[in-house]
Structures are given as structure tokens and as C-alpha cells.
Design an enzyme around this catalytic site. Structure first.
Site, PDB file in Angstrom:
ATOM      1  N   LYS A 273     -41.465-149.622 -22.142  1.00  0.00           N
ATOM      2  CA  LYS A 273     -41.496-150.257 -20.818  1.00  0.00           C
ATOM      3  C   LYS A 273     -42.759-151.101 -20.713  1.00  0.00           C
ATOM      4  CE  LYS A 273     -39.668-147.949 -16.799  1.00  0.00           C
ATOM      5  NZ  LYS A 273     -40.025-146.892 -15.846  1.00  0.00           N
TER       6      LYS A 273
HETATM    7  C1  E4P Z   1     -37.867-146.633 -13.348  1.00  0.00           C
HETATM    8  O1  E4P Z   1     -37.804-147.220 -14.407  1.00  0.00           O
HETATM    9  C2  E4P Z   1     -38.868-146.935 -12.315  1.00  0.00           C
HETATM   10  O2  E4P Z   1     -40.152-146.734 -12.791  1.00  0.00           O
HETATM   11  C3  E4P Z   1     -38.590-146.083 -11.094  1.00  0.00           C
HETATM   12  O3  E4P Z   1     -37.208-146.176 -10.794  1.00  0.00           O
HETATM   13  C4  E4P Z   1     -39.438-146.460  -9.884  1.00  0.00           C
HETATM   14  O4  E4P Z   1     -38.971-145.747  -8.778  1.00  0.00           O
HETATM   15  P1  E4P Z   1     -39.832-145.613  -7.411  1.00  0.00           P
HETATM   16  O5  E4P Z   1     -39.946-146.972  -6.807  1.00  0.00           O
HETATM   17  O6  E4P Z   1     -39.048-144.659  -6.575  1.00  0.00           O
HETATM   18  O7  E4P Z   1     -41.187-145.075  -7.825  1.00  0.00           O
END
Ligand code: E4P
Length: 223
Positions: free
Chosen positions: A84
Site C-alpha cells: 500500500k
Molecule cells: C483500507 O485500505 C483503508 O485503510 C481503510 O478502509 C480506511 O478506513 P477508515 O477511513 O475507516 O479508517
């Protein structure tokens, strides 16, 4: 549509794998901080043993060399790791360099269709628009997913749209209707998708009626 679990909690991941609906996992530093107790590497290795689907591991360095070092390290942990990388000028360069090395990336923190288009062009295989965080600032987060799906399809881009920051079951239905290739969900949202008051009531009624019928039969046999 693929369903990823948005967590670093291996117990949640094992449970959803047993349900037969787990296609992959996304983690981030916040989700790792929630579980802690072991190194990020060892948790990632454990998750990759539970699922053969893509498992996203997020870099935290902010300059190119540091990000590349972290990315190569994660990619060496297991064949199904996807790195990521946050959307930014540096992030795009890192995505492009990793694509040349054959390392798959998930471009994270996408808040506009333009950002997603650039990430796909740089070589990201997953594009993560953050629906809930856009909703939080009074924007229509799902519109970003719809636009990005259309752009990917218009140009047959080699990337999948991963609806992220999903906060409730309606987000999931909307992401599916928008044609998102993947959605990543917290464990709680998956549980909410399973349950319906009429289903739970129906199960209880069938059980009670079954017991009544058996009791009546036993009474008839006994008399
Ligand atoms: C996933 O890849 C993201 O990091 C995650 O869905 C972020 O979610 P949030 O906005 O609830 O922290």
C-alpha cells in the site's frame, strides 16, 4: 465482487475465512496499532497463511528510498503481499518503480477520480478511494467510486477499484451497484450484512414450532 477484510486482527480474519467469503485483507498502521502485541511482519505472515488472496501492507516512510526499502521488505514476506502506497508525487514514482520490479501496489488515500486515474497509469493494481472519510467532510464518497469504475472501464485500465473506508452495510450495497471490483470492510460491517431482524425472528419461530411439534408427538406416543 471481491470482499476484503479491513483489519489486522487474525481472529477476525480466521472467522471470515471459515464463512467462505474472504477474498483478501487490507491493513494499515492504524489497524495494526489496534491489535499490536506482535511485529507487523509476523502479523502479515500469519494473515498470508490464512488467505491466499491479496494482503495489503502499508509503507510509512515518506521519501522514495525509504518507501522502496519497506515495499521490497513486505513483498519478500509472502507472494500474496500487495504494497500500500499513499497517493502523492513521491507515491506515484514509488508505484511506478515497484511495477517495473513486478511488485503489486494498492494506491491508498485516494479522494478523487483524478488521483485514481494517475495511480492506475503509474501501475497500481488496486485503487482505494476512501468513501467514509469523504462522507465525513460532507462529500459523496460513493461518487468517487462510481467515477473511477467508469474511467477504468472506459480505457480498460489494468487496475481494480477497491472501495475503502466502508462504514456501514449500505456503503457495501452502493459499492456493489457502482461496480467496484473489491470492497474492504471492517468485521462489524460484515456481521451487520449477515443479520436481519426477520431472519433472526424466523429462525427462532421455526425452532419453537419444531419443539412444539416434537413435544406433541411425544405426548401422543406416551398416552
Ligand atoms: C483500507 O485500505 C483503508 O485503510 C481503510 O478502509 C480506511 O478506513 P477508515 O477511513 O475507516 O479508517
Amino acid at each position: 465482487m471481491k470482499i476484503f477484510l479491513d483489519t489486522a486482527d487474525v481472529n477476525e480474519i480466521r472467522t471470515v475465512a471459515r464463512w467462505g467469503v474472504l477474498d483478501g485483507v487490507t491493513t494499515n498502521p492504524t489497524l495494526y496499532a489496534k491489535v499490536g502485541g506482535a511485529s507487523y511482519d509476523s502479523i502479515l505472515r500469519e494473515i498470508c497463511r490464512i488467505t491466499s488472496g491479496p494482503v495489503s501492507a502499508e509503507v510509512v516512510a515518506e521519501e522514495i528510498d525509504g518507501m522502496l526499502t519497506e515495499a521490497r521488505h513486505f513483498a519478500a514476506l509472502a507472494p500474496n503481499i500487495v504494497v500500500k502506497v499513499p497517493m502523492s508525487e513521491v507515491g506515484l514514482e514509488v508505484i511506478s518503480r515497484l511495477a517495473e520490479e513486478g511488485i503489486r501496489t494498492n494506491c491508498t488515500l485516494i479522494f478523487s477520480a483524478n488521483q485514481g486515474l494517475l495511480a492506475a497509469k503509474a501501475g497500481a493494481s488496486l485503487l482505494s478511494p476512501f468513501v467514509g472519510r469523504l462522507d465525513d467532510i460532507n462529500e459523496d464518497g460513493m461518487q468517487c467510486v462510481r467515477d473511477l469504475v467508469e474511467i477504468v472501464e472506459n480505457f480498460d485500465l489494468d487496475a481494480e477499484v477497491l472501495a475503502a473506508s466502508i462504514r456501514h452495510p449500505l456503503h457495501m450495497t452502493q459499492a456493489a451497484l457502482a461496480g467496484a471490483h473489491v470492497a474492504t470492510l471492517p468485521f462489524k460491517v460484515l456481521q451487520q450484512m449477515i443479520h436481519h431482524p426477520l431472519t433472526d425472528k424466523g429462525i427462532a419461530t421455526f425452532r419453537a414450532d419444531w419443539e412444539k411439534a416434537r413435544a406433541a408427538l411425544a405426548e401422543r406416543k406416551g398416552s
